[in-house]
Design a protein around this motif. Sequence first.
Motif, short mmCIF file in Angstrom:
data_model
loop_
_atom_site.label_atom_id
_atom_site.label_comp_id
_atom_site.label_asym_id
_atom_site.label_seq_id
_atom_site.Cartn_x
_atom_site.Cartn_y
_atom_site.Cartn_z
N GLY A 12 39.90 32.71 46.34
CA GLY A 12 40.95 33.69 46.12
C GLY A 12 40.57 35.07 46.64
O GLY A 12 39.40 35.46 46.62
N PHE A 13 41.59 35.82 47.09
CA PHE A 13 41.40 37.17 47.60
C PHE A 13 42.37 38.09 46.87
O PHE A 13 43.60 37.95 47.03
CB PHE A 13 41.66 37.22 49.11
CG PHE A 13 40.79 36.27 49.89
CD1 PHE A 13 39.55 36.67 50.35
CD2 PHE A 13 41.23 34.97 50.15
CE1 PHE A 13 38.75 35.79 51.07
CE2 PHE A 13 40.44 34.09 50.87
CZ PHE A 13 39.19 34.50 51.33
N PRO A 14 41.88 39.02 46.03
CA PRO A 14 42.76 39.85 45.19
C PRO A 14 43.75 40.68 46.02
O PRO A 14 43.40 41.25 47.06
CB PRO A 14 41.79 40.76 44.44
CG PRO A 14 40.48 40.02 44.46
CD PRO A 14 40.46 39.30 45.77
N ILE A 15 45.00 40.72 45.54
CA ILE A 15 46.04 41.57 46.11
C ILE A 15 46.33 42.72 45.17
O ILE A 15 46.33 43.88 45.56
CB ILE A 15 47.32 40.76 46.37
CG1 ILE A 15 47.05 39.62 47.35
CG2 ILE A 15 48.44 41.66 46.89
CD1 ILE A 15 48.23 38.69 47.54
N THR A 16 46.57 42.40 43.90
CA THR A 16 46.72 43.38 42.84
C THR A 16 45.86 42.91 41.67
O THR A 16 45.11 41.93 41.79
CB THR A 16 48.19 43.53 42.39
OG1 THR A 16 48.60 42.31 41.74
CG2 THR A 16 49.11 43.80 43.59
N GLU A 17 46.01 43.59 40.53
CA GLU A 17 45.23 43.21 39.35
C GLU A 17 45.58 41.80 38.88
O GLU A 17 44.74 41.10 38.34
CB GLU A 17 45.50 44.21 38.22
CG GLU A 17 44.67 43.96 36.97
CD GLU A 17 44.93 44.99 35.90
OE1 GLU A 17 44.42 44.82 34.78
OE2 GLU A 17 45.65 45.98 36.16
N ARG A 18 46.82 41.37 39.10
CA ARG A 18 47.27 40.08 38.60
C ARG A 18 47.63 39.07 39.69
O ARG A 18 47.89 37.91 39.39
CB ARG A 18 48.48 40.25 37.66
CG ARG A 18 48.16 41.07 36.42
CD ARG A 18 49.33 41.12 35.47
NE ARG A 18 49.00 41.86 34.26
CZ ARG A 18 48.37 41.38 33.22
NH1 ARG A 18 47.99 40.12 33.21
NH2 ARG A 18 48.12 42.13 32.16
N LEU A 19 47.66 39.47 40.94
CA LEU A 19 48.02 38.58 42.03
C LEU A 19 46.86 38.42 43.00
O LEU A 19 46.10 39.35 43.22
CB LEU A 19 49.24 39.12 42.79
CG LEU A 19 50.59 39.13 42.08
CD1 LEU A 19 51.64 39.73 42.99
CD2 LEU A 19 51.00 37.74 41.64
N LYS A 20 46.76 37.22 43.57
CA LYS A 20 45.77 37.01 44.62
C LYS A 20 46.30 36.00 45.63
O LYS A 20 47.10 35.12 45.29
CB LYS A 20 44.43 36.56 44.05
CG LYS A 20 44.45 35.20 43.37
CD LYS A 20 43.06 34.86 42.85
CE LYS A 20 43.06 33.50 42.14
NZ LYS A 20 41.71 33.17 41.62
N TRP A 21 45.88 36.16 46.84
CA TRP A 21 46.15 35.20 47.89
C TRP A 21 45.01 34.20 47.88
O TRP A 21 43.84 34.56 47.78
CB TRP A 21 46.24 35.92 49.24
CG TRP A 21 46.24 35.00 50.41
CD1 TRP A 21 47.09 33.95 50.64
CD2 TRP A 21 45.34 35.03 51.52
NE1 TRP A 21 46.80 33.33 51.82
CE2 TRP A 21 45.72 33.98 52.39
CE3 TRP A 21 44.27 35.85 51.88
CZ2 TRP A 21 45.05 33.71 53.58
CZ3 TRP A 21 43.61 35.59 53.07
CH2 TRP A 21 44.00 34.54 53.90
#
Length: 225
Positions: free
Chosen positions: A185-194
């Motif tokens: 996983g690669f974080p996008i925001t505090e709660r979302l990740k790609w």
Amino acid sequence: MGCGDRWRGKLGLGGFVALLAAVTPQVAKADAETDPEERPGVRLLDSHHAKHHARHHEKKEEGTGGSGDDASWPKIGGHWGLAVPLVSFTDEGTTGIFADFFQIGIAPGITVKLNEKWAVDFEFIAFSRWQYSDNGTPARASTSIVVDPGVVYDFGSFSGGLRTAVQVGEGVPFNLGLVPIINKGFPITERLKWFVELDLPFFITGTPGDSGFSFTPLIQTGIAF
């Protein structure tokens, strides 16, 4: 002379008692009317009580989920992704994407996070496949669904897990599968990740009088929350 001294002593004691009785209500009234902020002792006591109440309230929120990050387990998450098989090895031969077929799947899932490391993931993948013509065999199209719940463990730098799977669709034979996975996983925001995931599904298939196997590595990518 001695009698006079005793009389004055009694009179003085009585006067003092009377004076004390008269002054005490006035002192109590003045103290009650004084602003608590002007009384250091009261202000210190109120401040201590407020801090104690705040700490108690914060602990209560954390223990029941509250609004902090240390919410109680389990937690609910999920993902949505696209799945693309790269190559397929079967008892009948080997085929590759773009050379022999094109296939893509939509892969939603609900994740129950049991704690910081372990999770149970309820996933299914809806596939659409276009099989190219080959040596007189006409091209054909089909759709199917793979139901593949499993467990996932967070190793820190990546996650790994194992799914159980069944393919469902018209003309699909009896089958059971195991799907090892590796997920990054690669974080996008505090709660979302790609995320990018490698799936390694191995299936045993069978029809009356015949049996077979398939191994079809695929890449899955999407958003997790």
